[in-house]
Write a protein that holds these residues in place. Structure first.
Motif, PDB file in Angstrom:
ATOM      1  N   LEU A  70       0.870  -1.171   0.000  1.00 20.82           N
ATOM      2  CA  LEU A  70       0.000   0.000   0.000  1.00 20.82           C
ATOM      3  C   LEU A  70       0.912   1.227   0.000  1.00 20.82           C
ATOM      4  N   PRO A  71       1.231   1.756  -1.182  1.00 22.79           N
ATOM      5  CA  PRO A  71       2.117   2.919  -1.246  1.00 22.79           C
ATOM      6  C   PRO A  71       1.385   4.173  -0.785  1.00 22.79           C
ATOM      7  N   SER A  72       2.138   5.131  -0.260  1.00 25.08           N
ATOM      8  CA  SER A  72       1.551   6.425   0.098  1.00 25.08           C
ATOM      9  C   SER A  72       1.835   7.413  -1.022  1.00 25.08           C
ATOM     10  N   PRO A  73       1.107   8.526  -1.075  1.00 31.11           N
ATOM     11  CA  PRO A  73       1.377   9.527  -2.103  1.00 31.11           C
ATOM     12  C   PRO A  73       2.762  10.147  -1.981  1.00 31.11           C
ATOM     13  N   HIS A  74       3.418   9.962  -0.845  1.00 30.19           N
ATOM     14  CA  HIS A  74       4.728  10.558  -0.613  1.00 30.19           C
ATOM     15  C   HIS A  74       5.860   9.596  -0.917  1.00 30.19           C
ATOM     16  N   GLY A  75       5.560   8.424  -1.455  1.00 31.36           N
ATOM     17  CA  GLY A  75       6.598   7.495  -1.868  1.00 31.36           C
ATOM     18  C   GLY A  75       6.979   6.458  -0.846  1.00 31.36           C
ATOM     19  N   SER A  76       6.368   6.477   0.328  1.00 27.08           N
ATOM     20  CA  SER A  76       6.661   5.467   1.344  1.00 27.08           C
ATOM     21  C   SER A  76       5.616   4.353   1.269  1.00 27.08           C
ATOM     22  N   VAL A 118      -7.794  12.346 -10.145  1.00 24.56           N
ATOM     23  CA  VAL A 118      -6.663  13.200 -10.512  1.00 24.56           C
ATOM     24  C   VAL A 118      -6.072  13.783  -9.235  1.00 24.56           C
ATOM     25  N   GLY A 119      -4.753  13.778  -9.132  1.00 20.68           N
ATOM     26  CA  GLY A 119      -4.106  14.376  -7.967  1.00 20.68           C
ATOM     27  C   GLY A 119      -2.606  14.232  -8.054  1.00 20.68           C
ATOM     28  N   THR A 120      -1.902  14.733  -7.050  1.00 21.96           N
ATOM     29  CA  THR A 120      -0.451  14.599  -7.004  1.00 21.96           C
ATOM     30  C   THR A 120      -0.088  13.440  -6.099  1.00 21.96           C
ATOM     31  N   GLY A 121       1.049  12.826  -6.393  1.00 24.04           N
ATOM     32  CA  GLY A 121       1.458  11.673  -5.612  1.00 24.04           C
ATOM     33  C   GLY A 121       2.791  11.151  -6.064  1.00 24.04           C
ATOM     34  N   SER A 122       2.939   9.850  -6.041  1.00 20.32           N
ATOM     35  CA  SER A 122       4.206   9.228  -6.425  1.00 20.32           C
ATOM     36  C   SER A 122       3.939   7.948  -7.196  1.00 20.32           C
ATOM     37  N   GLY A 152       6.366   4.539  -8.499  1.00 16.14           N
ATOM     38  CA  GLY A 152       7.685   3.911  -8.526  1.00 16.14           C
ATOM     39  C   GLY A 152       7.588   2.424  -8.337  1.00 16.14           C
ATOM     40  N   GLU A 153       8.706   1.811  -7.900  1.00 15.34           N
ATOM     41  CA  GLU A 153       8.766   0.366  -7.746  1.00 15.34           C
ATOM     42  C   GLU A 153       7.770  -0.149  -6.714  1.00 15.34           C
ATOM     43  N   LEU A 154       7.475   0.674  -5.703  1.00 10.58           N
ATOM     44  CA  LEU A 154       6.580   0.235  -4.639  1.00 10.58           C
ATOM     45  C   LEU A 154       5.109   0.409  -5.000  1.00 10.58           C
ATOM     46  N   GLY A 155       4.834   1.103  -6.097  1.00  7.16           N
ATOM     47  CA  GLY A 155       3.452   1.300  -6.516  1.00  7.16           C
ATOM     48  C   GLY A 155       3.143   2.749  -6.810  1.00  7.16           C
ATOM     49  N   THR A 156       1.899   3.002  -7.157  1.00  9.97           N
ATOM     50  CA  THR A 156       1.431   4.348  -7.502  1.00  9.97           C
ATOM     51  C   THR A 156       0.313   4.750  -6.561  1.00  9.97           C
TER      52      THR A 156
END
Length: 257
Positions: free
Chosen positions: A69-75, A204-208, A210-214
């Motif tokens: 469960l990725p967060s919008p901040h990349g963690s 639609v929104g801002t987030g991250s 990467g390898e851990l998810g979107t």
């Protein structure tokens, strides 16, 4: 008659026996050294596995990991098991979790399960390789108040799971492509019908990504790109009427005077 060869053989065999005994004594020391080096290399993980608290009294669960469960901040805030159960950890343990397990692993979990919701607050997780982590944090932030700068990310697809926080409130959705849409609990209750499994969702929104998810903090959401409504991010006030609409120039409350 005693042969002179026998004493010579005895003398020659003595260094060999001494060397063999030295190796036999040295072998455990070498093993101990390698074990110490491994322990030193795993110091952080082992400390997290042992931890401060005794978790043996907590219920134990197991399941196969489908996704983080990725967060919008990349963690990472947790993971989802094959049966749809959401397993949450504190933000402090998110990156440790990402390095400990991977999708497809069957993990062992010590924690507390919600009475009726598919939700576990995990305090200890062990991978199939025997490595573990222990989370000593009793509480965790429900949603970050930090604003994310960056280009918009558009997510759309069918809802797989409603997303919950530790209070059991719906705070978004996990789509079938494993991307995650976050909302505040207040805003999620306002658009709850769109966050149910099987519903089409466009956000639609801002987030991250990467390898851990979107994952994104949704700023607009709806069943399609043509049916979007504004969403207050974090604890901000609900969005007002859209520019150009009938109520855009009206100050709330002024029409009553």
């Amino acid at each position: 008659m005693v042969s002179l060869v026998d004493p010579m053989r005895l003398l020659l065999s003595f260094p060999a026996s001494l060397l063999a005994s030295s190796i036999a004594v040295a072998a455990p020391a070498a093993h101990h050294a390698s074990s110490s080096q491994y322990a030193a290399h795993q110091t952080v993980t082992e400390q997290q596995a042992v931890g401060v608290y005794d978790l043996s009294g907590l219920p134990q669960f197991s399941g196969k990991v489908v996704q983080f469960l990725p967060s919008p901040h990349g963690s990472v805030t947790g993971l989802v098991l094959e049966d749809g159960t959401q397993v949450l950890v504190s933000p402090e343990q998110g990156h440790t979790l990402a390095g400990l397990v991977k999708p497809g692993d069957t993990v062992s979990i010590r924690g507390l399960k919600a009475r009726t919701l598919p939700l576990i607050r995990a305090f200890g997780i062990t991978s199939p390789r025997g490595r573990g982590m222990q989370d000593n944090f009793i509480s965790m932030p429900q949603q970050s108040t930090e604003m994310i700068a960056g280009p918009d990310i558009v997510l759309h697809g069918e809802v797989w799971l409603s997303l919950y926080n530790l209070d059991g409130q719906v705070t978004g959705a996990v789509l079938k492509d494993h991307s995650v849409v976050y909302l505040s609990a207040r805003e999620a209750s306002r658009v709850a019908a769109w966050l149910k499994p099987g519903q089409p969702l466009y956000a639609v929104g801002t987030g991250s990504s990467g390898e851990l998810g979107t994952a994104i903090d949704a700023r607009e959401i709806g069943p399609s790109a043509n049916q979007l409504t504004g969403i207050a991010v974090g604890n901000g006030p609900p969005p007002g009427p859209a520019p150009g609409s009938a109520g855009y120039d009206i100050i709330p409350g002024s029409e009553e005077h």
